[in-house]
Write a protein that holds these residues in place. Structure first.
Motif, PDB file in Angstrom:
ATOM      1  N   ALA A  73       0.831  -1.207   0.000  1.00 25.43           N
ATOM      2  CA  ALA A  73       0.000   0.000   0.000  1.00 25.43           C
ATOM      3  C   ALA A  73       0.866   1.258   0.000  1.00 25.43           C
ATOM      4  CB  ALA A  73      -0.932  -0.004   1.212  1.00 25.43           C
ATOM      5  N   LEU A  74       1.988   1.225   0.719  1.00 29.13           N
ATOM      6  CA  LEU A  74       2.855   2.396   0.800  1.00 29.13           C
ATOM      7  C   LEU A  74       3.610   2.673  -0.490  1.00 29.13           C
ATOM      8  CD1 LEU A  74       4.374   1.950   4.369  1.00 29.13           C
ATOM      9  CD2 LEU A  74       2.958   3.857   3.598  1.00 29.13           C
ATOM     10  N   ILE A  75       3.798   1.674  -1.333  1.00 29.10           N
ATOM     11  CA  ILE A  75       4.685   1.833  -2.484  1.00 29.10           C
ATOM     12  C   ILE A  75       4.139   2.816  -3.508  1.00 29.10           C
ATOM     13  CG2 ILE A  75       3.843   0.036  -4.076  1.00 29.10           C
ATOM     14  CD1 ILE A  75       6.903  -0.868  -4.143  1.00 29.10           C
ATOM     15  N   SER A  76       2.839   3.102  -3.481  1.00 31.95           N
ATOM     16  CA  SER A  76       2.254   4.057  -4.421  1.00 31.95           C
ATOM     17  C   SER A  76       2.394   5.505  -3.959  1.00 31.95           C
ATOM     18  CB  SER A  76       0.770   3.739  -4.632  1.00 31.95           C
ATOM     19  OG  SER A  76       0.047   3.937  -3.435  1.00 31.95           O
ATOM     20  N   ARG A  77       3.019   5.734  -2.804  1.00 33.24           N
ATOM     21  CA  ARG A  77       3.149   7.076  -2.215  1.00 33.24           C
ATOM     22  C   ARG A  77       1.771   7.736  -2.075  1.00 33.24           C
ATOM     23  NH1 ARG A  77       8.652   9.145  -3.089  1.00 33.24           N
ATOM     24  NH2 ARG A  77       9.736   7.926  -4.672  1.00 33.24           N
ATOM     25  N   PRO A  78       0.834   7.104  -1.397  1.00 29.65           N
ATOM     26  CA  PRO A  78      -0.529   7.651  -1.365  1.00 29.65           C
ATOM     27  C   PRO A  78      -0.631   8.909  -0.521  1.00 29.65           C
ATOM     28  CG  PRO A  78      -0.340   5.809   0.152  1.00 29.65           C
ATOM     29  CD  PRO A  78       0.963   5.863  -0.600  1.00 29.65           C
ATOM     30  N   ARG A  79      -1.562   9.792  -0.897  1.00 28.02           N
ATOM     31  CA  ARG A  79      -1.874  10.942  -0.044  1.00 28.02           C
ATOM     32  C   ARG A  79      -2.581  10.453   1.221  1.00 28.02           C
ATOM     33  NH1 ARG A  79      -2.366  15.793  -3.067  1.00 28.02           N
ATOM     34  NH2 ARG A  79      -0.801  15.724  -4.712  1.00 28.02           N
TER      35      ARG A  79
END
Length: 339
Positions: free
Chosen positions: A155-161
């Motif tokens: 989940a973190l790998i997409s650099r989410p807002r």
């Protein structure tokens, strides 16, 4: 038309959100008028037992369930009507997710990174999630805690807002949980917002900037952990031992004392005192009563829950479970939202 960017007024805004499911004896109410607002850049916790409405709230936020009534906005977007926009900025890690079992940790994260235009480096995620020693281990061989950390890493790998986590520390040992908490704090430190559900009082108190206490589909209270404790459960518990037959009736008249309980065992009596003025009680306990084995226990969120709902946290876990279907909405596979 220019692409609409995410709103920064509130990361999450729910107004009078309800969710009903048809049942054999009438509608089952999973959410009963939820009002919530989550500010950008905070770690916000949904605290409640099983059946409180945590997972339904999360699935409503990311567009996997349509609310029966009410308004839902995530980064300014309607998560159902503007699902494609949400996917660019939000990542969700549910309690259970299917991944490629025969890939190694590094291989899986490289594949996941290939789905996004500006991903975090897989090696950074591996280090951040404490998986360096497992980078070449197949997913099927990971322990439960390692697997959970890997799923959060995807989940973190997409650099989410906005990072949405459904009970992320389930099955983790204390060291793994601390590494997860550090990764969540690092995401906040980089400007991200985190919403997580939990049934761990310790996790809510230690990790979350603010907490919403959920009970049977409603928000019982919302605030910082310390504010909730000081407002709803300001008392401390004092435990001590005195010789059997000691007169403890004067404790009940001590200022601030709301509860006194005793348990005789052989030649001693174990006493529990609940008080909002522990100094006054302690003067009597350590002085005239000559108590031994004195322990002072700070009130916590469990006491807050008990006072707000009238039941203990563990007794409250009997709410309705939502059906497996997601209201016809298709779970997003790429572009930020995972299910």
């Amino acid at each position: 038309m220019a692409e609409q960017g995410p709103s920064h007024d509130m990361a999450i805004l729910l107004r009078n959100v309800t969710k009903h499911y048809p049942g054999p004896h009438g509608d089952v109410v999973a959410l009963a008028g939820i009002d919530l607002s989550v500010r950008p850049g905070e770690i916000f916790g949904l605290l409640g037992p099983n059946g409180a409405g945590k997972t339904t709230t999360i699935e409503t936020l990311v567009g996997l369930r349509r609310p029966t009534a009410g308004s839902v906005r995530v980064l300014g977007f309607d998560p159902v009507a503007q699902r494609d926009e949400i996917r660019k900025y939000v990542a969700i890690q549910p309690q259970h997710a299917a991944v490629f079992e025969q890939q190694t940790v590094a291989e899986l994260l490289r594949v996941w990174a290939s789905l996004y235009p500006d991903p975090e480096a897989p090696d950074v995620i591996i280090d951040r999630m404490g998986l360096s020693a497992s980078r070449d281990v197949r997913v099927s061989k990971l322990s439960g805690g390692q697997r959970q950390r890997l799923l959060v890493g995807t989940a973190l790998i997409s650099r989410p807002r906005l990072l949405v986590l459904d009970e992320p520390s389930t099955g983790m040992d204390p060291n793994a949980r601390q590494e997860l908490w550090d990764a969540i704090r690092a995401h906040r430190g980089s400007g991200g917002t985190v919403l997580l559900s939990t049934h761990s009082m310790e996790e809510a108190e230690m990790l979350c900037d603010r907490v919403a206490v959920l009970h049977r589909g409603k928000v019982a209270a919302c605030g910082t952990p310390q504010d909730l404790i000081s407002t709803h459960a300001p008392e401390r518990e004092v435990h001590f031992t005195v010789p059997a037959g000691t007169d403890i009736t004067q404790l009940r008249a001590t200022p601030g004392v709301s509860h006194v309980a005793s348990d005789d065992s052989g030649d001693s009596t174990r006493v529990t005192v609940r008080t909002s003025d522990s100094d006054a009680a302690f003067g009597l306990i350590a002085g005239p009563l000559g108590a031994r084995h004195i322990q002072i226990k700070e009130a916590g969120l469990e006491a807050v829950f008990r006072i707000l709902t009238g039941v203990s946290f563990h007794q409250a876990g009997d709410g309705p479970e939502p059906p497996a279907e997601h209201d016809g909405a298709q779970p997003a596979q790429k572009k930020g939202v995972m299910a």
